[in-house]
Scaffold this active site. Structure first.
Site, PDB file in Angstrom:
ATOM      1  N   LYS A 159       6.700   5.200  18.229  1.00 25.10           N
ATOM      2  CA  LYS A 159       5.978   6.173  18.480  1.00 25.10           C
ATOM      3  C   LYS A 159       6.396   6.960  19.829  1.00 25.10           C
ATOM      4  O   LYS A 159       5.947   7.117  20.862  1.00 25.10           O
ATOM      5  CB  LYS A 159       4.494   5.853  18.907  1.00 25.10           C
ATOM      6  CG  LYS A 159       3.947   5.061  17.925  1.00 25.10           C
ATOM      7  CD  LYS A 159       2.412   4.309  18.130  1.00 25.10           C
ATOM      8  CE  LYS A 159       1.823   3.657  16.859  1.00 25.10           C
ATOM      9  NZ  LYS A 159       0.580   2.956  17.205  1.00 25.10           N
ATOM     10  N   ASP A 201       1.890   5.777   2.531  1.00 28.98           N
ATOM     11  CA  ASP A 201       1.110   4.707   2.861  1.00 28.98           C
ATOM     12  C   ASP A 201      -0.250   4.823   2.926  1.00 28.98           C
ATOM     13  O   ASP A 201      -0.836   5.746   3.662  1.00 28.98           O
ATOM     14  CB  ASP A 201       1.641   4.118   4.366  1.00 28.98           C
ATOM     15  CG  ASP A 201       0.597   2.944   4.795  1.00 28.98           C
ATOM     16  OD1 ASP A 201      -0.083   2.522   3.968  1.00 28.98           O
ATOM     17  OD2 ASP A 201       0.954   2.489   5.803  1.00 28.98           O
ATOM     18  N   ASP A 222       0.829  -1.132   0.002  1.00 28.80           N
ATOM     19  CA  ASP A 222       0.077   0.073   0.074  1.00 28.80           C
ATOM     20  C   ASP A 222       0.959   1.263   0.171  1.00 28.80           C
ATOM     21  O   ASP A 222       0.204   2.132   0.204  1.00 28.80           O
ATOM     22  CB  ASP A 222      -1.135   0.110   1.238  1.00 28.80           C
ATOM     23  CG  ASP A 222      -0.310  -0.306   2.343  1.00 28.80           C
ATOM     24  OD1 ASP A 222       0.981  -0.444   2.569  1.00 28.80           O
ATOM     25  OD2 ASP A 222      -0.930  -0.312   3.462  1.00 28.80           O
TER      26      ASP A 222
END
Length: 360
Positions: free
Chosen positions: A162, A218, A110
């Site tokens: 993150k 993405d 993707d």
């Protein structure tokens, strides 16, 4: 050279579109996502593409066999009974990847970008390493795994998942080059390239970062799909502007399939993609949206920041907005308002949706 495209997931982030079609075949700017990668690989000179598949694999196999003949490349299917993880998918396809000594490309299905394979393979060979990761800049790195690497050499030190505080905005772009020695690290059990193999390679100082120029996205979830759409349309504006529509009523970057029909007094754009055999009736307003094939948008409706799936029927004076996603064959009756609706296939909507919700 060879390449493997990892296309075995369920595409849950892009539901309801992926309930009826595997994510690699979902059209992005009027072409199946995975075809951007396959065409770029073939143009570079890759002669053998392996698809690691699982969900709705028969549909994917049929369509890609046709494209392989058109592009004059060999296409192999590596079938997973259930999604195993990215590294395990490579282990399952070992019989194809261990043939020859050339490095091979690995791509997540993707990812949309300009795919600078030529520059990337030169970089990989110069570094004489086990693996090279394409990295790109992220606007919100706190939502991603950040790549920390030496800017002068490209060698990757570590990954920060993150981060709460800013450490970098360099993130994994979703495609790699592996030397065949990487195959010695693989095991046929649920394993992740990104979470398990890459940190081990970084410890061994065998992992390098290749910096991408230009856009990269993405597009595997609706908000990112729409952002990627606008980036890609802008790329077309600068690289091949004749592909964009110049019809009356279009504003900014608009891509319209030649079989679509658009009525009078419409306002189309900016950032709109209209798929094959779509009918747009008079007075319709479209902005920052994709209308997939065979759908009907009736008079004076307004669609903004949404994805309308295949064979949908949108009534008159309807407003759809706020990252709504309609699956296959959804019908919306006249004069309704849909805000942030995620509507599963074959539904008829007879009441307005005023707050984001999912209709199964």
């Amino acid at each position: 050279m060879k390449a493997i495209i990892l296309a075995g997931g369920y595409g849950t982030r892009l539901r309801p579109l992926t309930l009826t079609k595997p994510k690699p075949l979902v059209e992005f700017c009027n072409k199946p996502m995975v075809l951007y990668q396959i065409e770029a690989l073939a143009q570079f000179g890759v002669t053998h593409v392996i698809l690691a598949v699982s969900y709705l694999s028969d549909m994917l196999r049929r369509e890609m066999e046709v494209e392989a003949k058109r592009l004059n490349i060999k296409m192999s299917i590596s079938q997973e009974k259930e999604p195993l993880g990215t590294a395990s998918a490579l282990a399952l396809a070992r019989q194809y990847l261990e043939v020859g000594d050339d490095p091979f490309f690995v791509l997540l299905s993707d990812v949309i970008c300009e795919f600078p394979f030529d520059e990337m393979i030169k970089f990989h060979k110069e570094k004489n390493c086990e693996a090279t990761i394409a990295v790109t800049k992220a606007e919100e790195p706190s939502k991603c795994g950040v790549v920390i690497y030496e800017k002068d050499t490209g060698i990757i030190d570590q990954f920060v998942e993150k981060p709460f505080e800013y450490v970098s905005n360099d993130v994994n772009a979703g495609f790699y080059i592996f030397s065949t020695s990487v195959l010695d690290r693989l095991q046929l059990q649920p394993t992740s390239i990104e979470k398990e193999m890459f940190p081990a390679m970084a410890v061994d100082r065998q992992l390098y970062a290749f910096e991408l120029k230009g856009f990269c996205m993405d597009v595997g979830q609706p908000k990112d799909y729409l952002t990627g759409m606008s980036l890609y349309l802008n790329y077309i504006r600068h690289s091949n502007p004749d592909r964009l529509s110049r019809e009356n009523g279009t504003v900014g970057n608009v891509l319209v399939d030649s079989t679509a029909k658009i009525g009078e007094r419409c306002h189309i754009g900016p950032n709109v993609v209209i798929g094959p055999r779509v009918i747009i009736q008079d007075g319709v307003c479209l902005k920052n949206c994709t209308i997939l094939g065979d759908s009907l948008i009736k008079s004076y409706s307004c669609i903004a920041d949404c994805i309308i799936g295949w064979r949908c029927d949108i009534g008159q004076w309807v407003r759809v907005e706020s990252t709504s996603v309609l699956g296959l064959d959804v019908s919306v009756q006249d004069e309704l308002f849909i805000k942030g609706g995620v509507i599963y296939p074959h539904k008829t909507i007879s009441k307005s949706i005023y707050e984001p919700k999912t209709l199964i």
